[in-house]
Design a protein around this motif. Structure first.
Motif, PDB file in Angstrom:
ATOM      1  N   THR A 172      -0.268  -4.369   9.697  1.00 20.05           N
ATOM      2  CA  THR A 172      -1.031  -5.604   9.860  1.00 20.05           C
ATOM      3  C   THR A 172      -2.257  -5.588   8.938  1.00 20.05           C
ATOM      4  O   THR A 172      -2.621  -4.546   8.385  1.00 20.05           O
ATOM      5  N   VAL A 173      -2.894  -6.733   8.822  1.00 20.42           N
ATOM      6  CA  VAL A 173      -4.119  -6.851   8.037  1.00 20.42           C
ATOM      7  C   VAL A 173      -5.178  -5.897   8.596  1.00 20.42           C
ATOM      8  O   VAL A 173      -5.835  -5.173   7.852  1.00 20.42           O
ATOM      9  N   GLY A 174      -5.319  -5.873   9.909  1.00 16.19           N
ATOM     10  CA  GLY A 174      -6.291  -4.979  10.539  1.00 16.19           C
ATOM     11  C   GLY A 174      -5.998  -3.522  10.250  1.00 16.19           C
ATOM     12  O   GLY A 174      -6.920  -2.725  10.003  1.00 16.19           O
ATOM     13  N   GLN A 175      -4.729  -3.147  10.274  1.00 18.03           N
ATOM     14  CA  GLN A 175      -4.360  -1.762   9.972  1.00 18.03           C
ATOM     15  C   GLN A 175      -4.646  -1.413   8.516  1.00 18.03           C
ATOM     16  O   GLN A 175      -5.112  -0.311   8.218  1.00 18.03           O
ATOM     17  N   LEU A 176      -4.381  -2.346   7.600  1.00 15.50           N
ATOM     18  CA  LEU A 176      -4.664  -2.091   6.187  1.00 15.50           C
ATOM     19  C   LEU A 176      -6.160  -1.900   5.967  1.00 15.50           C
ATOM     20  O   LEU A 176      -6.579  -1.014   5.217  1.00 15.50           O
ATOM     21  N   LYS A 177      -6.976  -2.712   6.623  1.00 18.36           N
ATOM     22  CA  LYS A 177      -8.427  -2.535   6.526  1.00 18.36           C
ATOM     23  C   LYS A 177      -8.829  -1.135   6.989  1.00 18.36           C
ATOM     24  O   LYS A 177      -9.644  -0.466   6.348  1.00 18.36           O
ATOM     25  N   GLU A 178      -8.244  -0.691   8.101  1.00 19.42           N
ATOM     26  CA  GLU A 178      -8.600   0.623   8.643  1.00 19.42           C
ATOM     27  C   GLU A 178      -8.111   1.747   7.734  1.00 19.42           C
ATOM     28  O   GLU A 178      -8.809   2.742   7.543  1.00 19.42           O
ATOM     29  N   ILE A 179      -6.933   1.599   7.148  1.00 16.54           N
ATOM     30  CA  ILE A 179      -6.418   2.598   6.199  1.00 16.54           C
ATOM     31  C   ILE A 179      -7.365   2.717   5.013  1.00 16.54           C
ATOM     32  O   ILE A 179      -7.713   3.812   4.579  1.00 16.54           O
ATOM     33  N   ALA A 180      -7.806   1.578   4.489  1.00 11.58           N
ATOM     34  CA  ALA A 180      -8.720   1.586   3.339  1.00 11.58           C
ATOM     35  C   ALA A 180     -10.071   2.184   3.729  1.00 11.58           C
ATOM     36  O   ALA A 180     -10.628   2.999   2.985  1.00 11.58           O
ATOM     37  N   ARG A 181     -10.615   1.793   4.881  1.00  7.76           N
ATOM     38  CA  ARG A 181     -11.906   2.345   5.325  1.00  7.76           C
ATOM     39  C   ARG A 181     -11.824   3.860   5.498  1.00  7.76           C
ATOM     40  O   ARG A 181     -12.740   4.597   5.124  1.00  7.76           O
TER      41      ARG A 181
ATOM     42  N   ASP B 212     -15.236  -5.995   5.182  1.00  8.22           N
ATOM     43  CA  ASP B 212     -14.666  -6.657   6.349  1.00  8.22           C
ATOM     44  C   ASP B 212     -13.606  -7.703   6.031  1.00  8.22           C
ATOM     45  O   ASP B 212     -13.031  -8.292   6.941  1.00  8.22           O
ATOM     46  N   THR B 213     -13.334  -7.937   4.747  1.00  8.98           N
ATOM     47  CA  THR B 213     -12.431  -9.037   4.384  1.00  8.98           C
ATOM     48  C   THR B 213     -11.443  -8.601   3.304  1.00  8.98           C
ATOM     49  O   THR B 213     -11.819  -7.925   2.352  1.00  8.98           O
ATOM     50  N   LEU B 214     -10.198  -9.033   3.473  1.00 12.11           N
ATOM     51  CA  LEU B 214      -9.158  -8.823   2.463  1.00 12.11           C
ATOM     52  C   LEU B 214      -8.742 -10.179   1.893  1.00 12.11           C
ATOM     53  O   LEU B 214      -8.664 -11.169   2.622  1.00 12.11           O
ATOM     54  N   LYS B 215      -8.475 -10.187   0.587  1.00 12.21           N
ATOM     55  CA  LYS B 215      -8.010 -11.405  -0.075  1.00 12.21           C
ATOM     56  C   LYS B 215      -6.992 -11.001  -1.147  1.00 12.21           C
ATOM     57  O   LYS B 215      -7.200 -10.026  -1.873  1.00 12.21           O
ATOM     58  N   LEU B 216      -5.931 -11.756  -1.250  1.00  9.88           N
ATOM     59  CA  LEU B 216      -4.940 -11.506  -2.294  1.00  9.88           C
ATOM     60  C   LEU B 216      -5.591 -11.676  -3.662  1.00  9.88           C
ATOM     61  O   LEU B 216      -6.271 -12.672  -3.916  1.00  9.88           O
ATOM     62  N   TYR B 217      -5.413 -10.698  -4.526  1.00  9.84           N
ATOM     63  CA  TYR B 217      -5.908 -10.807  -5.898  1.00  9.84           C
ATOM     64  C   TYR B 217      -4.769 -11.250  -6.813  1.00  9.84           C
ATOM     65  O   TYR B 217      -4.879 -12.212  -7.548  1.00  9.84           O
ATOM     66  N   THR B 218      -3.651 -10.556  -6.743  1.00 12.35           N
ATOM     67  CA  THR B 218      -2.475 -10.937  -7.523  1.00 12.35           C
ATOM     68  C   THR B 218      -1.241 -10.227  -6.978  1.00 12.35           C
ATOM     69  O   THR B 218      -1.342  -9.185  -6.337  1.00 12.35           O
ATOM     70  N   LYS B 219      -0.101 -10.826  -7.236  1.00  9.20           N
ATOM     71  CA  LYS B 219       1.175 -10.167  -6.956  1.00  9.20           C
ATOM     72  C   LYS B 219       1.700  -9.618  -8.269  1.00  9.20           C
ATOM     73  O   LYS B 219       1.308 -10.077  -9.345  1.00  9.20           O
TER      74      LYS B 219
ATOM     75  N   ASP C  40      -6.385 -13.457   9.731  1.00  9.76           N
ATOM     76  CA  ASP C  40      -5.809 -12.994  10.987  1.00  9.76           C
ATOM     77  C   ASP C  40      -5.436 -11.516  10.885  1.00  9.76           C
ATOM     78  O   ASP C  40      -4.463 -11.159  10.225  1.00  9.76           O
ATOM     79  N   ASP C  41      -6.215 -10.661  11.538  1.00  7.39           N
ATOM     80  CA  ASP C  41      -5.964  -9.215  11.489  1.00  7.39           C
ATOM     81  C   ASP C  41      -4.635  -8.818  12.122  1.00  7.39           C
ATOM     82  O   ASP C  41      -4.154  -7.705  11.896  1.00  7.39           O
TER      83      ASP C  41
END
Length: 142
Positions: free
Chosen positions: A49-58, A76-83, A105-106
């Motif tokens: 999930t988005v929340g899990q990815l944030k925690e992995i990065a932190r 605290d925020t993730l945004k798509l940069y590019t595919k 949505d986390d």
């Protein structure tokens, strides 16, 4: 499959969504373009999930070598940069358009948001991002 035995399928589609590689662009300062790439391997886009990815990065920022300057910043925020194989923004630090690419949505999975192998996402402080959007001036060139 091409006649030389090499697949014509782009790598972002050939690798299963259960074993993707993502690049997280960790942005400490928009004005000074302070950013570092964190490459994460073996990410399951269908269950992460988005929340899990944030925690992995932190967790990586707090434990991996070379991240000390980033440990006191708030992300605290993730945004798509590019595919993979997609076009990139002209702004070198973050794409200021497409606010709909911000992951709000986390609980959503990365696959639900359209991420695929070799996607790049930006990880940053939302308050600093909003201030930079209002005045997108860089200070490192002065």
């Amino acid at each position: 499959m091409a006649s030389d035995g090499i697949s014509d399928i782009p790598l972002n589609l050939a690798v299963p969504r259960t074993d993707a590689t993502l690049t997280v662009r960790v942005i400490k300062s928009f004005e000074y373009r302070t950013e570092r790439g964190l490459v994460l391997h073996h990410i399951n886009l269908e269950t992460t999930t988005v929340g899990q990815l944030k925690e992995i990065a932190r967790q990586a920022i707090q434990t991996q070598a070379g991240w000390k300057p980033y440990r006191n910043a708030t992300f605290d925020t993730l945004k798509l940069y590019t595919k993979a194989h997609g076009s990139k923004t002209t702004n070198l630090i973050i794409n200021l358009d497409h606010d709909e690419w911000i992951f709000l949505d986390d609980a959503k999975t990365l696959a639900d948001l359209g991420l695929e192998n070799e996607s790049e996402v930006s990880f940053f402080n939302r308050e600093l991002y909003e201030a930079f959007k209002k005045h997108p001036d860089t200070k490192w060139e002065s």
